[in-house]
Design an enzyme around this catalytic site. Structure first.
Site, PDB file in Angstrom:
ATOM      1  CG  HIS A  10       7.768  -0.316  -1.604  1.00  0.00           C
ATOM      2  ND1 HIS A  10       6.469   0.609  -1.876  1.00  0.00           N
ATOM      3  CD2 HIS A  10       7.700  -1.360  -2.170  1.00  0.00           C
ATOM      4  CE1 HIS A  10       5.587  -0.362  -2.598  1.00  0.00           C
ATOM      5  NE2 HIS A  10       6.335  -1.615  -2.728  1.00  0.00           N
TER       6      HIS A  10
ATOM      7  CE  LYS B 104       0.709  -5.200   1.820  1.00  0.00           C
ATOM      8  NZ  LYS B 104      -0.142  -6.065   0.786  1.00  0.00           N
TER       9      LYS B 104
END
Ligand code: PAF
Length: 283
Positions: free
Chosen positions: A37, A149
């Site tokens: 993140h 991802k």
């Protein structure tokens, strides 16, 4: 860095900033932030005047028997990570404000949502696209950043953004891995030390397929066997799906090429992990 819970307040701030000509970047998350993140935030910081990250564990994308209630949460830690990554505002709404009782409008990307995670988690992508569409409307970003991802999620969100003519640029960022190869995920927090080691079978399967592909193998049956052997070697690892698909259309492939996506979801004990690679890309 402020934390805003109110939907109306967030939208008011965003519309004002946009009116002043500011570039708003959004990093949508479900919290329990990690270095993956943070990489999105750093890129968002570089490319915007106002960087917003949303932290919202979106009930609409969890199935009835999934981990909504036990999904890891730690607002204090998330605030520290976001602040250090240069985030200006955290938008952290309550479920009842995002989905009030009269809520009845859904965004559904049809074909791309069907295979892979869409097949294992019916309704999942409808929840994702609906919440992301709402976040775009509330936060008014010109740029939104997602990690690859969640490869299929990214493809579905790109399709939605194009199909609905949303004025948002979608940027993707590479998978961030632990030093031993495990792809970073908030769900890694569920893994016991023993299962944490077992979880390395995902990145091992990817490495093994990449080596074989780079050595000239193009037969998907051979590559598939290769990957499955790596998973089968680990007791307690169970394949949810492991598939070779076209990276753009997500259609199944028999012959591999540089655009082929290897995508997998593997259960390690009760923890379901995903990972992927594009065969022709450097990693
Ligand atoms: O990838 C996630 O964390 C979520 O699916 C997202 C994009 C924040 C939507 O809830």
């Amino acid at each position: 860095m402020n934390v805003i819970e109110s939907v109306a307040e967030m939208q008011r701030i965003a519309l004002k900033a946009k009116g002043e000509g500011k570039r708003i970047a959004l990093v949508p998350t479900m919290g329990y932030l990690h270095a993956g993140h943070a990489s999105l935030m750093h890129e968002g910081r570089r490319r915007s005047d106002l960087l917003v990250t949303s932290i919202f564990v979106n009930p609409a994308q969890f199935g009835a028997n999934e981990d909504l209630d036990k999904y890891p949460r730690d607002m204090e830690r998330d605030m520290k990570i976001a602040r250090e990554a240069g985030v200006d505002l955290i938008f952290a709404p309550q479920p009842v404000d995002m989905y009030p009782p009269e809520f009845q409008t859904w965004v559904d990307v049809e074909r791309l949502s069907l295979p892979l995670c869409g097949a294992s988690r019916p309704g999942h992508f409808r929840g994702v696209t609906t919440v992301v569409c709402k976040l775009f409307s509330i936060v008014q970003p010109t740029l939104a950043l997602f990690g690859i991802k969640d490869y299929q999620q990214l493809a579905v969100i790109r399709r939605m953004t194009a199909d609905l003519n949303l004025p948002v640029e979608i940027a993707d960022m590479p998978i961030v891995r632990e030093i031993d190869g495990l792809a970073m995920s908030s769900r890694n927090a569920y893994l016991s030390p023993e299962n944490r080691i077992k979880a390395l079978c995902l990145s091992r399967a990817i490495q093994s397929v990449l080596e074989s592909y780079r050595g000239g193998e193009r037969d998907v049956l051979v590559l598939d066997r290769n990957a499955r052997e790596q998973i089968a070697a680990v007791k307690g690892a169970e394949i949810d799906y492991l598939e070779f698909r076209n990276g753009a259309t997500l259609e199944l492939q028999q012959q591999a090429d540089d655009q082929t996506l290897l995508a997998m979801a593997i259960k390690i004990g009760t923890t379901r992990l995903i990972d992927n690679c594009i065969l022709g890309e450097d990693r």
